[in-house]
Design a protein around this motif. Structure first.
Motif, PDB file in Angstrom:
ATOM      1  N   GLU A  51       0.838  -1.207   0.000  1.00 37.35           N
ATOM      2  CA  GLU A  51       0.000   0.000   0.000  1.00 37.35           C
ATOM      3  C   GLU A  51       0.868   1.251   0.000  1.00 37.35           C
ATOM      4  O   GLU A  51       0.605   2.201  -0.751  1.00 37.35           O
ATOM      5  CB  GLU A  51      -0.927  -0.012   1.211  1.00 37.35           C
ATOM      6  CG  GLU A  51      -1.967   1.069   1.220  1.00 37.35           C
ATOM      7  CD  GLU A  51      -3.041   0.901   0.159  1.00 37.35           C
ATOM      8  OE1 GLU A  51      -3.641   1.928  -0.227  1.00 37.35           O
ATOM      9  OE2 GLU A  51      -3.295  -0.234  -0.310  1.00 37.35           O
ATOM     10  N   LYS A  54       2.536   1.758  -3.341  1.00 39.80           N
ATOM     11  CA  LYS A  54       1.578   2.277  -4.321  1.00 39.80           C
ATOM     12  C   LYS A  54       1.508   3.800  -4.250  1.00 39.80           C
ATOM     13  O   LYS A  54       1.321   4.475  -5.258  1.00 39.80           O
ATOM     14  CB  LYS A  54       0.196   1.656  -4.055  1.00 39.80           C
ATOM     15  CG  LYS A  54      -0.843   1.991  -5.091  1.00 39.80           C
ATOM     16  CD  LYS A  54      -2.085   1.113  -4.989  1.00 39.80           C
ATOM     17  CE  LYS A  54      -2.795   1.250  -3.678  1.00 39.80           C
ATOM     18  NZ  LYS A  54      -4.110   0.586  -3.678  1.00 39.80           N
ATOM     19  N   TRP A  68       8.250  -3.088  -8.727  1.00 34.64           N
ATOM     20  CA  TRP A  68       7.204  -2.329  -8.035  1.00 34.64           C
ATOM     21  C   TRP A  68       5.819  -2.931  -8.275  1.00 34.64           C
ATOM     22  O   TRP A  68       5.010  -3.008  -7.351  1.00 34.64           O
ATOM     23  CB  TRP A  68       7.228  -0.863  -8.484  1.00 34.64           C
ATOM     24  CG  TRP A  68       8.477  -0.156  -8.096  1.00 34.64           C
ATOM     25  CD1 TRP A  68       9.474   0.259  -8.936  1.00 34.64           C
ATOM     26  CD2 TRP A  68       8.902   0.209  -6.776  1.00 34.64           C
ATOM     27  NE1 TRP A  68      10.480   0.860  -8.221  1.00 34.64           N
ATOM     28  CE2 TRP A  68      10.159   0.854  -6.892  1.00 34.64           C
ATOM     29  CE3 TRP A  68       8.341   0.060  -5.506  1.00 34.64           C
ATOM     30  CZ2 TRP A  68      10.860   1.339  -5.795  1.00 34.64           C
ATOM     31  CZ3 TRP A  68       9.042   0.545  -4.406  1.00 34.64           C
ATOM     32  CH2 TRP A  68      10.278   1.174  -4.557  1.00 34.64           C
ATOM     33  N   LYS A  69       5.554  -3.345  -9.487  1.00 36.60           N
ATOM     34  CA  LYS A  69       4.244  -3.907  -9.808  1.00 36.60           C
ATOM     35  C   LYS A  69       3.975  -5.175  -8.979  1.00 36.60           C
ATOM     36  O   LYS A  69       2.875  -5.375  -8.483  1.00 36.60           O
ATOM     37  CB  LYS A  69       4.166  -4.207 -11.307  1.00 36.60           C
ATOM     38  CG  LYS A  69       2.787  -4.511 -11.807  1.00 36.60           C
ATOM     39  CD  LYS A  69       2.787  -4.596 -13.333  1.00 36.60           C
ATOM     40  CE  LYS A  69       1.372  -4.724 -13.845  1.00 36.60           C
ATOM     41  NZ  LYS A  69       1.315  -4.700 -15.303  1.00 36.60           N
ATOM     42  N   ILE A  72       3.393  -4.248  -5.209  1.00 38.53           N
ATOM     43  CA  ILE A  72       2.028  -3.753  -5.031  1.00 38.53           C
ATOM     44  C   ILE A  72       1.022  -4.878  -5.244  1.00 38.53           C
ATOM     45  O   ILE A  72       0.027  -4.987  -4.531  1.00 38.53           O
ATOM     46  CB  ILE A  72       1.777  -2.553  -5.963  1.00 38.53           C
ATOM     47  CG1 ILE A  72       2.683  -1.386  -5.552  1.00 38.53           C
ATOM     48  CG2 ILE A  72       0.310  -2.139  -5.955  1.00 38.53           C
ATOM     49  CD1 ILE A  72       2.823  -0.290  -6.593  1.00 38.53           C
ATOM     50  N   ASN A  76      -2.315  -6.764  -3.007  1.00 40.69           N
ATOM     51  CA  ASN A  76      -3.647  -7.131  -3.482  1.00 40.69           C
ATOM     52  C   ASN A  76      -3.942  -8.603  -3.207  1.00 40.69           C
ATOM     53  O   ASN A  76      -5.039  -8.949  -2.764  1.00 40.69           O
ATOM     54  CB  ASN A  76      -3.793  -6.828  -4.967  1.00 40.69           C
ATOM     55  CG  ASN A  76      -3.721  -5.348  -5.261  1.00 40.69           C
ATOM     56  OD1 ASN A  76      -4.011  -4.523  -4.402  1.00 40.69           O
ATOM     57  ND2 ASN A  76      -3.297  -5.004  -6.456  1.00 40.69           N
TER      58      ASN A  76
END
Length: 116
Positions: A51, A54, A68-69, A72, A76
């Motif tokens: 979080e 993000k 980074w993807k 993050i 989820n």
């Protein structure tokens, strides 16, 4: 609620990484799997890291070649229980993937602190 600054987010990520590393230090996967409270705490902190990541600016993220993807995305998956918070995945992330993120955040924090 106001958006957090990059500095605040970086400090938060570093604190979360250090907390996780301290909590799992010396633990085996089997010990981790058997400790519901530890597993939940680490999963929660990993989700919080995602979080905070993000919320980081694109400028900070561009400074470091990190996934980074995926960081993050882990948030989820943990928050929505996509893989049942698979203890092995959580443990491997906690014990093997946090150092590069923490080091990158420290470097970015140092760079931001040098700016006036």
């Amino acid at each position: 609620m106001a958006d957090k600054s990059d500095k605040d987010l970086l400090i938060g990520i570093i604190d979360l990484c250090e907390s996780i590393k301290s909590a799992v230090a010396g633990k085996s996967l089997q010990q981790f799997e058997q400790d519901d409270i530890l597993r939940d705490a680490v999963a929660y902190r990993l989700a919080a890291i995602g979080e905070d990541c993000k919320g980081l600016s694109a400028a900070v993220k561009k400074q470091h070649d990190l996934p980074w993807k995926q960081i993050i995305g882990m948030r989820n998956r943990l928050a929505h229980d996509y893989f049942g918070s698979a203890p092995k995945v959580v443990f491997e992330t906690a014990t093997g993937d946090l150092d590069p993120l923490c080091e990158a955040c420290r470097a970015s924090l140092t760079a931001l602190s040098g700016e006036k």
